[in-house]
Design a protein around this motif. Structure first.
Motif, PDB file in Angstrom:
ATOM      1  N   ASP A  11       1.147  -8.157   8.905  1.00 20.49           N
ATOM      2  CA  ASP A  11       0.582  -6.810   8.858  1.00 20.49           C
ATOM      3  C   ASP A  11       1.007  -6.060  10.120  1.00 20.49           C
ATOM      4  OD1 ASP A  11      -0.784  -4.529   8.370  1.00 20.49           O
ATOM      5  OD2 ASP A  11      -2.783  -5.370   8.649  1.00 20.49           O
ATOM      6  N   LYS A  12       2.237  -5.583  10.086  1.00 21.16           N
ATOM      7  CA  LYS A  12       2.810  -4.876  11.235  1.00 21.16           C
ATOM      8  C   LYS A  12       3.961  -4.029  10.734  1.00 21.16           C
ATOM      9  CE  LYS A  12       6.305  -8.281  12.474  1.00 21.16           C
ATOM     10  NZ  LYS A  12       7.469  -7.845  13.204  1.00 21.16           N
ATOM     11  N   VAL A  13       4.506  -3.224  11.615  1.00 18.19           N
ATOM     12  CA  VAL A  13       5.722  -2.486  11.273  1.00 18.19           C
ATOM     13  C   VAL A  13       6.862  -3.494  11.214  1.00 18.19           C
ATOM     14  CG1 VAL A  13       7.354  -0.727  12.005  1.00 18.19           C
ATOM     15  CG2 VAL A  13       4.893  -0.347  12.299  1.00 18.19           C
ATOM     16  N   LEU A  14       7.495  -3.585  10.071  1.00 14.75           N
ATOM     17  CA  LEU A  14       8.566  -4.558   9.903  1.00 14.75           C
ATOM     18  C   LEU A  14       9.827  -4.088  10.626  1.00 14.75           C
ATOM     19  CD1 LEU A  14       8.050  -5.325   6.113  1.00 14.75           C
ATOM     20  CD2 LEU A  14       7.263  -6.691   8.058  1.00 14.75           C
ATOM     21  N   THR A  15      10.430  -5.002  11.361  1.00 13.15           N
ATOM     22  CA  THR A  15      11.628  -4.677  12.127  1.00 13.15           C
ATOM     23  C   THR A  15      12.877  -4.982  11.305  1.00 13.15           C
ATOM     24  OG1 THR A  15      11.830  -6.893  13.073  1.00 13.15           O
ATOM     25  CG2 THR A  15      10.411  -5.319  14.242  1.00 13.15           C
ATOM     26  N   ALA A  16      14.006  -4.528  11.795  1.00  7.67           N
ATOM     27  CA  ALA A  16      15.283  -4.842  11.147  1.00  7.67           C
ATOM     28  C   ALA A  16      15.496  -6.351  11.126  1.00  7.67           C
ATOM     29  CB  ALA A  16      16.425  -4.151  11.885  1.00  7.67           C
ATOM     30  N   LEU A  32       7.989 -11.455  -2.647  1.00  5.41           N
ATOM     31  CA  LEU A  32       7.724 -11.008  -1.285  1.00  5.41           C
ATOM     32  C   LEU A  32       6.678  -9.902  -1.357  1.00  5.41           C
ATOM     33  CD1 LEU A  32       8.219 -10.903   1.756  1.00  5.41           C
ATOM     34  CD2 LEU A  32      10.179  -9.387   1.318  1.00  5.41           C
ATOM     35  N   LEU A  33       5.463 -10.241  -0.906  1.00  2.51           N
ATOM     36  CA  LEU A  33       4.368  -9.283  -0.921  1.00  2.51           C
ATOM     37  C   LEU A  33       4.361  -8.498   0.385  1.00  2.51           C
ATOM     38  CD1 LEU A  33       1.735  -8.016  -1.961  1.00  2.51           C
ATOM     39  CD2 LEU A  33       0.521 -10.011  -1.026  1.00  2.51           C
ATOM     40  N   PHE A  34       4.494  -7.181   0.273  1.00  2.26           N
ATOM     41  CA  PHE A  34       4.476  -6.307   1.445  1.00  2.26           C
ATOM     42  C   PHE A  34       3.034  -5.930   1.765  1.00  2.26           C
ATOM     43  CE2 PHE A  34       8.812  -6.105   0.148  1.00  2.26           C
ATOM     44  CZ  PHE A  34       9.539  -5.835   1.294  1.00  2.26           C
ATOM     45  N   ARG A  35       2.362  -6.819   2.488  1.00  2.00           N
ATOM     46  CA  ARG A  35       0.984  -6.550   2.898  1.00  2.00           C
ATOM     47  C   ARG A  35       1.008  -6.061   4.336  1.00  2.00           C
ATOM     48  NH1 ARG A  35      -3.347 -11.254   2.238  1.00  2.00           N
ATOM     49  NH2 ARG A  35      -2.468 -11.949   4.215  1.00  2.00           N
ATOM     50  N   THR A  36       1.274  -4.785   4.486  1.00  2.00           N
ATOM     51  CA  THR A  36       1.439  -4.199   5.804  1.00  2.00           C
ATOM     52  C   THR A  36       0.837  -2.800   5.824  1.00  2.00           C
ATOM     53  OG1 THR A  36       3.079  -3.319   7.346  1.00  2.00           O
ATOM     54  CG2 THR A  36       3.785  -3.550   5.080  1.00  2.00           C
ATOM     55  N   SER A  37       0.400  -2.389   7.005  1.00  2.00           N
ATOM     56  CA  SER A  37      -0.199  -1.052   7.149  1.00  2.00           C
ATOM     57  C   SER A  37       0.827  -0.005   7.551  1.00  2.00           C
ATOM     58  CB  SER A  37      -1.322  -1.107   8.193  1.00  2.00           C
ATOM     59  OG  SER A  37      -0.841  -1.667   9.400  1.00  2.00           O
ATOM     60  N   LYS A  41       6.152   6.033   3.778  1.00  3.01           N
ATOM     61  CA  LYS A  41       7.554   6.449   3.850  1.00  3.01           C
ATOM     62  C   LYS A  41       8.415   5.358   4.480  1.00  3.01           C
ATOM     63  CE  LYS A  41      10.559  10.168   5.530  1.00  3.01           C
ATOM     64  NZ  LYS A  41      10.599  11.450   6.294  1.00  3.01           N
ATOM     65  N   GLU A  42       7.926   4.765   5.573  1.00  2.00           N
ATOM     66  CA  GLU A  42       8.681   3.705   6.242  1.00  2.00           C
ATOM     67  C   GLU A  42       8.757   2.449   5.383  1.00  2.00           C
ATOM     68  OE1 GLU A  42       7.493   2.898  10.297  1.00  2.00           O
ATOM     69  OE2 GLU A  42       6.902   4.981  10.578  1.00  2.00           O
ATOM     70  N   LEU A  43       7.643   2.126   4.733  1.00  4.36           N
ATOM     71  CA  LEU A  43       7.617   0.947   3.866  1.00  4.36           C
ATOM     72  C   LEU A  43       8.594   1.114   2.714  1.00  4.36           C
ATOM     73  CD1 LEU A  43       6.442  -1.768   3.069  1.00  4.36           C
ATOM     74  CD2 LEU A  43       4.518  -0.568   2.004  1.00  4.36           C
ATOM     75  N   LYS A  44       8.600   2.291   2.135  1.00  3.05           N
ATOM     76  CA  LYS A  44       9.529   2.571   1.043  1.00  3.05           C
ATOM     77  C   LYS A  44      10.975   2.405   1.505  1.00  3.05           C
ATOM     78  CE  LYS A  44      10.915   6.310  -2.094  1.00  3.05           C
ATOM     79  NZ  LYS A  44      10.649   7.709  -2.519  1.00  3.05           N
ATOM     80  N   HIS A  63       1.539  -3.920  -2.365  1.00  2.00           N
ATOM     81  CA  HIS A  63       0.109  -4.166  -2.158  1.00  2.00           C
ATOM     82  C   HIS A  63      -0.677  -2.882  -2.374  1.00  2.00           C
ATOM     83  CE1 HIS A  63      -3.713  -5.386  -0.538  1.00  2.00           C
ATOM     84  NE2 HIS A  63      -3.278  -6.632  -0.421  1.00  2.00           N
ATOM     85  N   SER A  64      -1.360  -2.801  -3.506  1.00  2.04           N
ATOM     86  CA  SER A  64      -2.343  -1.752  -3.813  1.00  2.04           C
ATOM     87  C   SER A  64      -1.789  -0.346  -4.074  1.00  2.04           C
ATOM     88  CB  SER A  64      -3.386  -1.631  -2.687  1.00  2.04           C
ATOM     89  OG  SER A  64      -3.998  -2.863  -2.448  1.00  2.04           O
ATOM     90  N   ASP A  65      -0.606  -0.047  -3.615  1.00  2.00           N
ATOM     91  CA  ASP A  65      -0.086   1.324  -3.656  1.00  2.00           C
ATOM     92  C   ASP A  65       0.625   1.589  -4.991  1.00  2.00           C
ATOM     93  OD1 ASP A  65       1.191   3.774  -3.287  1.00  2.00           O
ATOM     94  OD2 ASP A  65       1.623   3.370  -1.175  1.00  2.00           O
ATOM     95  N   ILE A  66      -0.121   2.100  -5.957  1.00  2.00           N
ATOM     96  CA  ILE A  66       0.422   2.353  -7.292  1.00  2.00           C
ATOM     97  C   ILE A  66       1.517   3.416  -7.251  1.00  2.00           C
ATOM     98  CG2 ILE A  66      -0.149   3.314  -9.562  1.00  2.00           C
ATOM     99  CD1 ILE A  66      -2.888   1.896  -9.286  1.00  2.00           C
ATOM    100  N   ALA A  67       1.323   4.440  -6.418  1.00  2.00           N
ATOM    101  CA  ALA A  67       2.327   5.512  -6.317  1.00  2.00           C
ATOM    102  C   ALA A  67       3.668   4.947  -5.864  1.00  2.00           C
ATOM    103  CB  ALA A  67       1.846   6.595  -5.359  1.00  2.00           C
ATOM    104  N   LEU A  68       3.642   4.049  -4.892  1.00  2.00           N
ATOM    105  CA  LEU A  68       4.877   3.434  -4.397  1.00  2.00           C
ATOM    106  C   LEU A  68       5.498   2.546  -5.469  1.00  2.00           C
ATOM    107  CD1 LEU A  68       6.865   2.935  -2.092  1.00  2.00           C
ATOM    108  CD2 LEU A  68       5.332   1.144  -1.240  1.00  2.00           C
ATOM    109  N   LEU A  69       4.673   1.774  -6.140  1.00  2.00           N
ATOM    110  CA  LEU A  69       5.138   0.915  -7.230  1.00  2.00           C
ATOM    111  C   LEU A  69       5.903   1.733  -8.267  1.00  2.00           C
ATOM    112  CD1 LEU A  69       4.583  -2.067  -8.694  1.00  2.00           C
ATOM    113  CD2 LEU A  69       3.077  -0.661 -10.090  1.00  2.00           C
TER     114      LEU A  69
END
Length: 197
Positions: A11-16, A32-37, A41-44, A63-69
């Motif tokens: 649960d962090k900003v994912l790095t390169a 791969l479950l993206f369980r991060t805060s 926009k960055e997650l996408k 994780h939970s974000d239907i709009a992103l899905l």
């Protein structure tokens, strides 16, 4: 549906570097479950980067974000325990794989009754992410494993503890375990898991 090893992000900003590691182990994981805060926009952008580099789209779990899905036309989404959104979304979108975190047999039964596809159940071992909570007891684990449903072990799974995870689980989910293991480590563990499943 056959998922065996599901990696979960920190649960962090994912790095390169994080993304490069997931690309390196992609062949060995089934999700791969993206369980991060991270901001959406960055997650996408991180998800698009992985897919553009060849990471299989059907392995990405939102994780939970239907709009992103829906924006990325993905097929797998995971929710926190007792989130009613999961049940209503599955009812109206039967083609989407919907899963949920659970911590007791009552929650697992609710997921079965409401038509979800599988659950994470834990935590199985002591874990730093829940330092003040005891792991599930053997009786609790036995109760859920007697239910006719795909159940994935989560919590405290490591190179040291994985051998203690009963193969009656459909598979395992982990954060640190998959971040610290090489592709060869994961493939070897998967061979052992399938051989004794």
């Amino acid at each position: 549906m056959i998922h065996i090893f599901i990696a979960v992000t920190y649960d962090k900003v994912l790095t390169a570097q994080d993304l490069e590691h997931y690309l390196d182990i992609a062949e060995g994981i089934d999700g791969l479950l993206f369980r991060t805060s991270m901001p959406q926009k960055e997650l996408k952008q991180s998800m698009i980067h992985l897919m553009n580099q060849g990471f299989a789209k059907d392995k990405i779990i939102v994780h939970s974000d239907i709009a992103l899905l829906e924006d990325l036309n993905l097929k797998r989404i995971h929710f926190k325990e007792n989130d009613e959104t999961a049940f209503s979304y599955k009812k109206t979108h039967p083609d989407i794989q919907v899963s949920m975190s659970t911590h007791n047999a009552k929650s697992v039964r609710q997921c079965i009754d409401r038509g979800l596809d599988y659950v994470f159940f834990g935590h199985i071992f002591p874990t730093t992410s829940h330092p003040n909570e005891l792991p599930r007891t053997n009786d609790e684990i036995e109760e859920v494993l007697n239910l006719p449903f795909p159940i994935y072990a989560i919590g405290g799974i490591s190179q040291q503890t994985i051998a203690q995870v009963t193969k009656r689980f459909a598979g395992i989910c982990a954060i640190s375990f998959f971040m610290n293991a090489s592709l060869e480590d994961i493939k070897e563990l998967k061979r052992k898991w399938l051989k004794h499943a």
